[in-house]
Design an enzyme around this catalytic site. Structure first.
Site, PDB file in Angstrom:
ATOM      1  N   ASN A  78      54.294  43.276  39.936  1.00  0.00           N
ATOM      2  CA  ASN A  78      54.148  41.683  40.006  1.00  0.00           C
ATOM      3  C   ASN A  78      53.646  41.055  38.491  1.00  0.00           C
ATOM      4  O   ASN A  78      54.454  40.236  38.091  1.00  0.00           O
ATOM      5  CB  ASN A  78      53.305  41.407  41.031  1.00  0.00           C
ATOM      6  N   GLU A  92      42.373  47.085  43.317  1.00  0.00           N
ATOM      7  CA  GLU A  92      42.477  46.003  43.741  1.00  0.00           C
ATOM      8  C   GLU A  92      43.642  45.882  44.612  1.00  0.00           C
ATOM      9  O   GLU A  92      44.936  46.094  44.195  1.00  0.00           O
ATOM     10  CB  GLU A  92      42.884  44.788  42.329  1.00  0.00           C
ATOM     11  N   CYS A 114      48.822  38.875  44.003  1.00  0.00           N
ATOM     12  CA  CYS A 114      47.715  39.334  44.876  1.00  0.00           C
ATOM     13  C   CYS A 114      46.845  38.341  45.396  1.00  0.00           C
ATOM     14  O   CYS A 114      46.089  38.019  46.337  1.00  0.00           O
ATOM     15  CB  CYS A 114      46.828  40.450  44.527  1.00  0.00           C
TER      16      CYS A 114
END
Length: 489
Positions: free
Chosen positions: A152, A251, A285
């Site tokens: 992303n 993460e 995220c």
């Protein structure tokens, strides 16, 4: 800077992967194939790790000014090739031009922060309980770090581990996501090659998770695995790493809450929510997942939010005024449309959008959503905003904390103390008052709580992650071992 990305990169050499499978790299907006790469095999991965292990021993001894010089030269290479890098970010990950520019700017900040790390490998001299002894604490590199980068924000989230790892004296092996093998990995081989990084310190293996994914983690060489991605995959990586007693920096997913309290500035809150929800199609995220609005301002907020969301331009990400580009692939589109359908079946109303054109999902807004609907339970990871009403601070805190994630969040209130008090109650690694959830600064700790990850990136905190401490004591005068030795004389 090399721009032929059809090969993997091991020990300073561009070579054909030895797997019998190839990987096509496709533009998610046009469907055009950008490059075909012969995939890496387990043998290639082993070579990359062993090469890194050998090269790291000398790099750990390198003078700090020389480590810093490589990072600074890499920054210069990036600046000289900025348009090429931007083109790759846009064409490979479906990033809009605005997002690609922002991603590159954030990457520069990471690199500049990392350039300071060779001089921040601080130790300590500490007192001892033993007469004539001096205690020393040394900070040393871990050795080899395995990096698994996401699709992303591939450039930024790869360099966030690569630059600190190299600057602190480690070597790296990178496995980029299969959707973004160039901007998540191979482009850094080219950048650091041009910057003069010694061979073997940065290696990139492009391969399928089914073929080399587990070995990337379980191989005996890496001391730490840095991964950015889904909680499901992160949990699996944690299990594999745990068996080998490796460190992890993870993460993972988020279900981030945006809270507009009764005393929020509605105009400011709407602007913040639009950015935090629709930036990079919501494929972040940190993106807002659930927008909670106090019932007394809900209707006003919803009408203004929908009116402004109608002005979001969607489509070709290469056009400089596009706000919302394509999702990374058709599977993501289908998944989100199914969740929309499910939530509508339970009473939610689509007030804007709700349809897809190829991989481009229209900016979508739903009202009448509850915290139990699928769109609220799941990380949307797309340009779909859900507006959920609440009646009290206690209720919204309970809503926000009801799922096992805690990455980022936001609270809006005209009363800073009120907003701060609510923010303190949200179980999350990061939260922002009178702003939105998508924030990262190279000198501030970045990471989540609960199922949103382990460890912290950036600033002094990534130094803790990517280094290890060694206690070395020096006995300056002969030590008296007492009766244990005296009785022997």
């Amino acid at each position: 800077m090399n721009t032929d990305f059809s090969h993997i990169y091991i020990n300073g050499e561009w070579k054909k992967g030895s797997s019998d499978r190839s990987m096509g790299n496709v533009n998610p907006f046009t469907g055009e194939e950008l490059v075909t790469i012969q995939a890496a095999s387990k043998e290639d991965l082993n070579e990359a790790y062993e090469t890194a292990k050998t090269a790291q021993k000398e790099w750990a001894k390198e003078l700090p000014q020389n480590k810093r010089a490589v990072i600074e030269k890499a920054i210069s290479v990036m600046q000289e090739n900025e348009e090429k890098i931007l083109d790759w970010i846009i064409s490979e990950s479906g990033s809009t031009y605005m997002k690609a520019v922002s991603e590159l700017r954030a990457s520069y900040n990471i690199m500049k922060e990392a350039a300071s790390y060779p001089y921040r490998m601080e130790g300590k001299i500490m007192p001892s309980q033993t007469a004539g002894k001096e205690n020393r604490v040394y900070r040393n590199p871990l050795g080899v770090i395995g990096i698994i980068s996401p699709w992303n924000f591939p450039f930024h989230l790869a360099v966030r581990s690569i630059a600190p790892a190299i600057a602190t004296g480690n070597a790296v092996v990178i496995k980029p996501a299969t959707d973004t093998p160039v901007t998540g990995g191979l482009i850094f081989a080219s950048i650091f090659e041009a910057a003069g990084l010694p061979k073997g310190l940065l290696n990139v293996v492009v391969g399928r998770g089914s073929e080399i994914g587990d070995d990337m983690v379980s191989h005996p060489v890496p001391r730490l695995i840095s991964f950015t991605g889904s909680t499901e995959v992160g949990r699996h990586i944690g299990e594999l790493a745990g068996k080998g007693l490796k460190k992890t920096a993870l993460e993972l997913g988020g279900n981030n809450a945006f809270i507009a309290l009764k005393d929020a500035d509605v105009d400011q809150a709407v602007d913040s929510a639009l950015f935090g929800k629709f930036y990079h199609q919501g494929q972040i995220c940190m993106a807002i997942n659930r927008i909670f609005v106090h019932k007394e301002i809900y209707d006003e907020f919803a009408e203004l939010f929908i009116r402004r969301a109608k002005n979001l331009k969607y489509g070709n990400p290469a056009e400089k005024d596009t706000h919302v580009g394509p999702l990374i692939n058709g599977d993501q589109v289908s998944r989100i449309l199914k969740d929309i359908e499910d939530s509508v079946g339970l009473g939610a109303a689509v007030r804007l959008g709700g349809k897809a054109e190829g991989n481009v999902l229209q900016p979508t807004v739903l009202t009448g959503v509850t915290n139990e609907m699928r769109l609220a339970k799941n990380e949307i990871f797309g340009p779909v905003a859900i507006l959920i009403p609440f009646g009290s601070d206690e209720e919204v805190i309970e809503f926000a904390n009801s799922y096992p994630f805690g990455l980022s969040g936001a609270v809006h209130s005209k009363d800073i103390q009120h907003g701060t008090m609510v923010a303190q109650e949200i179980q999350t690694g990061m939260i922002h008052v009178n702003d939105q959830s998508v924030n990262e600064e190279a000198h501030m700790p970045f990471g989540g709580e609960k199922e949103s990850g382990l460890g912290r990136f950036n600033g002094e905190w990534v130094l803790e992650e990517f280094t290890t401490l060694k206690w070395l004591s020096v006995q300056h005068t002969p030590r008296n071992y007492g009766p244990f030795i005296n009785n022997l004389k």
